[in-house]
Design a protein around this motif. Structure first.
Motif, PDB file in Angstrom:
ATOM      1  N   GLY A  16       0.819  -1.213   0.000  1.00  0.00           N
ATOM      2  CA  GLY A  16       0.000   0.000   0.000  1.00  0.00           C
ATOM      3  C   GLY A  16       0.850   1.258   0.000  1.00  0.00           C
ATOM      4  N   VAL A  17       1.869   1.275   0.844  1.00  0.00           N
ATOM      5  CA  VAL A  17       2.763   2.441   0.901  1.00  0.00           C
ATOM      6  C   VAL A  17       3.496   2.599  -0.424  1.00  0.00           C
ATOM      7  CG1 VAL A  17       4.798   3.413   2.028  1.00  0.00           C
ATOM      8  CG2 VAL A  17       3.042   2.309   3.402  1.00  0.00           C
ATOM      9  N   TRP A  18       4.019   1.505  -0.932  1.00  0.00           N
ATOM     10  CA  TRP A  18       4.770   1.566  -2.186  1.00  0.00           C
ATOM     11  C   TRP A  18       3.884   1.971  -3.360  1.00  0.00           C
ATOM     12  CZ3 TRP A  18       7.383  -3.813  -1.275  1.00  0.00           C
ATOM     13  CH2 TRP A  18       8.323  -3.685  -0.253  1.00  0.00           C
ATOM     14  N   ALA A  19       2.648   1.493  -3.379  1.00  0.00           N
ATOM     15  CA  ALA A  19       1.730   1.863  -4.470  1.00  0.00           C
ATOM     16  C   ALA A  19       1.441   3.364  -4.449  1.00  0.00           C
ATOM     17  CB  ALA A  19       0.437   1.068  -4.366  1.00  0.00           C
ATOM     18  N   ILE A  20       1.280   3.923  -3.268  1.00  0.00           N
ATOM     19  CA  ILE A  20       1.007   5.361  -3.170  1.00  0.00           C
ATOM     20  C   ILE A  20       2.242   6.162  -3.573  1.00  0.00           C
ATOM     21  CG2 ILE A  20       0.522   7.222  -1.533  1.00  0.00           C
ATOM     22  CD1 ILE A  20      -1.477   5.312  -0.197  1.00  0.00           C
ATOM     23  N   VAL A  21       3.423   5.719  -3.172  1.00  0.00           N
ATOM     24  CA  VAL A  21       4.656   6.403  -3.582  1.00  0.00           C
ATOM     25  C   VAL A  21       4.788   6.365  -5.101  1.00  0.00           C
ATOM     26  CG1 VAL A  21       7.180   6.272  -3.514  1.00  0.00           C
ATOM     27  CG2 VAL A  21       5.870   6.054  -1.412  1.00  0.00           C
ATOM     28  N   PHE A  22       4.525   5.210  -5.698  1.00  0.00           N
ATOM     29  CA  PHE A  22       4.594   5.075  -7.158  1.00  0.00           C
ATOM     30  C   PHE A  22       3.587   5.992  -7.839  1.00  0.00           C
ATOM     31  CE2 PHE A  22       3.147   3.171 -11.117  1.00  0.00           C
ATOM     32  CZ  PHE A  22       4.346   3.002 -11.790  1.00  0.00           C
ATOM     33  N   ALA A  23       2.335   5.978  -7.360  1.00  0.00           N
ATOM     34  CA  ALA A  23       1.284   6.786  -7.982  1.00  0.00           C
ATOM     35  C   ALA A  23       1.569   8.273  -7.859  1.00  0.00           C
ATOM     36  CB  ALA A  23      -0.069   6.453  -7.356  1.00  0.00           C
ATOM     37  N   GLU A  24       2.083   8.692  -6.706  1.00  0.00           N
ATOM     38  CA  GLU A  24       2.362  10.118  -6.527  1.00  0.00           C
ATOM     39  C   GLU A  24       3.505  10.608  -7.405  1.00  0.00           C
ATOM     40  OE1 GLU A  24       1.128  12.469  -2.715  1.00  0.00           O
ATOM     41  OE2 GLU A  24       3.074  11.518  -2.601  1.00  0.00           O
ATOM     42  N   LEU A  38       2.110  10.232   4.708  1.00  0.00           N
ATOM     43  CA  LEU A  38       2.113   8.768   4.694  1.00  0.00           C
ATOM     44  C   LEU A  38       3.514   8.233   4.986  1.00  0.00           C
ATOM     45  CD1 LEU A  38       0.491   6.096   3.862  1.00  0.00           C
ATOM     46  CD2 LEU A  38       1.742   6.348   1.745  1.00  0.00           C
ATOM     47  N   LEU A  39       4.534   8.800   4.361  1.00  0.00           N
ATOM     48  CA  LEU A  39       5.899   8.335   4.597  1.00  0.00           C
ATOM     49  C   LEU A  39       6.342   8.590   6.033  1.00  0.00           C
ATOM     50  CD1 LEU A  39       7.670   9.341   1.283  1.00  0.00           C
ATOM     51  CD2 LEU A  39       7.070   7.056   2.074  1.00  0.00           C
ATOM     52  N   PHE A  40       5.993   9.738   6.567  1.00  0.00           N
ATOM     53  CA  PHE A  40       6.324  10.038   7.958  1.00  0.00           C
ATOM     54  C   PHE A  40       5.646   9.040   8.888  1.00  0.00           C
ATOM     55  CE2 PHE A  40       5.428  12.113  11.998  1.00  0.00           C
ATOM     56  CZ  PHE A  40       6.698  12.518  12.368  1.00  0.00           C
ATOM     57  N   THR A  41       4.364   8.797   8.666  1.00  0.00           N
ATOM     58  CA  THR A  41       3.609   7.873   9.508  1.00  0.00           C
ATOM     59  C   THR A  41       4.103   6.440   9.334  1.00  0.00           C
ATOM     60  OG1 THR A  41       1.701   9.338   9.285  1.00  0.00           O
ATOM     61  CG2 THR A  41       1.287   7.137  10.147  1.00  0.00           C
ATOM     62  N   ALA A  42       4.448   6.053   8.108  1.00  0.00           N
ATOM     63  CA  ALA A  42       4.980   4.701   7.881  1.00  0.00           C
ATOM     64  C   ALA A  42       6.300   4.519   8.623  1.00  0.00           C
ATOM     65  CB  ALA A  42       5.166   4.452   6.388  1.00  0.00           C
ATOM     66  N   GLY A  43       7.131   5.531   8.659  1.00  0.00           N
ATOM     67  CA  GLY A  43       8.369   5.468   9.432  1.00  0.00           C
ATOM     68  C   GLY A  43       8.093   5.327  10.913  1.00  0.00           C
ATOM     69  N   PHE A  44       7.089   6.038  11.390  1.00  0.00           N
ATOM     70  CA  PHE A  44       6.707   5.927  12.794  1.00  0.00           C
ATOM     71  C   PHE A  44       6.167   4.534  13.096  1.00  0.00           C
ATOM     72  CE2 PHE A  44       3.451   6.230  16.103  1.00  0.00           C
ATOM     73  CZ  PHE A  44       4.251   6.616  17.163  1.00  0.00           C
ATOM     74  N   ALA A  65       9.574   5.020  -6.121  1.00  0.00           N
ATOM     75  CA  ALA A  65       9.685   6.427  -6.516  1.00  0.00           C
ATOM     76  C   ALA A  65      10.444   6.560  -7.829  1.00  0.00           C
ATOM     77  CB  ALA A  65      10.373   7.226  -5.414  1.00  0.00           C
ATOM     78  N   VAL A  66      11.544   5.828  -7.973  1.00  0.00           N
ATOM     79  CA  VAL A  66      12.321   5.886  -9.210  1.00  0.00           C
ATOM     80  C   VAL A  66      11.516   5.296 -10.367  1.00  0.00           C
ATOM     81  CG1 VAL A  66      14.391   5.020 -10.359  1.00  0.00           C
ATOM     82  CG2 VAL A  66      14.547   5.924  -8.046  1.00  0.00           C
TER      83      VAL A  66
END
Length: 103
Positions: A16-24, A38-44, A65-66
């Motif tokens: 889910g996190v990776w899909a959102i990073v890719f889409a953004e 999302l990235l901040f919260t995922a790190g937490f 992201a790449v």
């Protein structure tokens, strides 16, 4: 609209996190997604015991992201110019393209 990001991250996990990073980073429809928070919260969430592995999360987010950037570039390279071969529309005007290229 209220999101419980920690619960969403626990439910959808890495994918889910990776899909959102890719889409953004690569798709034109990802601009409304909660990327930074999302990235901040995922790190937490990853800092909690028995949760996500931070190194897996970081590596996957980097790869997505790449990959998203490359998909966005390829999409623009393939279909971007076709938008400006038509007459001016509400969003795409030849003068905007010329100003951008001159900049």
């Amino acid at each position: 609209m209220n999101f419980d990001l920690p619960q969403l991250i626990k439910t959808f996990g890495y994918l889910g996190v990776w899909a959102i990073v890719f889409a953004e980073s690569g798709l034109m429809v990802g601009f409304f997604l909660p990327g930074d928070s999302l990235l901040f919260t995922a790190g937490f969430v990853a800092s909690q015991p028995n949760s996500l592995n931070i190194w897996t999360l970081i590596f996957g987010a980097l790869v997505c992201a790449v990959a998203g950037d490359n998909v966005g570039y390829a999409t623009g390279h393939r279909w971007g110019r076709r938008l400006f071969h038509k007459e001016d529309s509400r969003l795409f005007k030849k003068s905007y393209l010329e100003k951008t290229e001159n900049f």
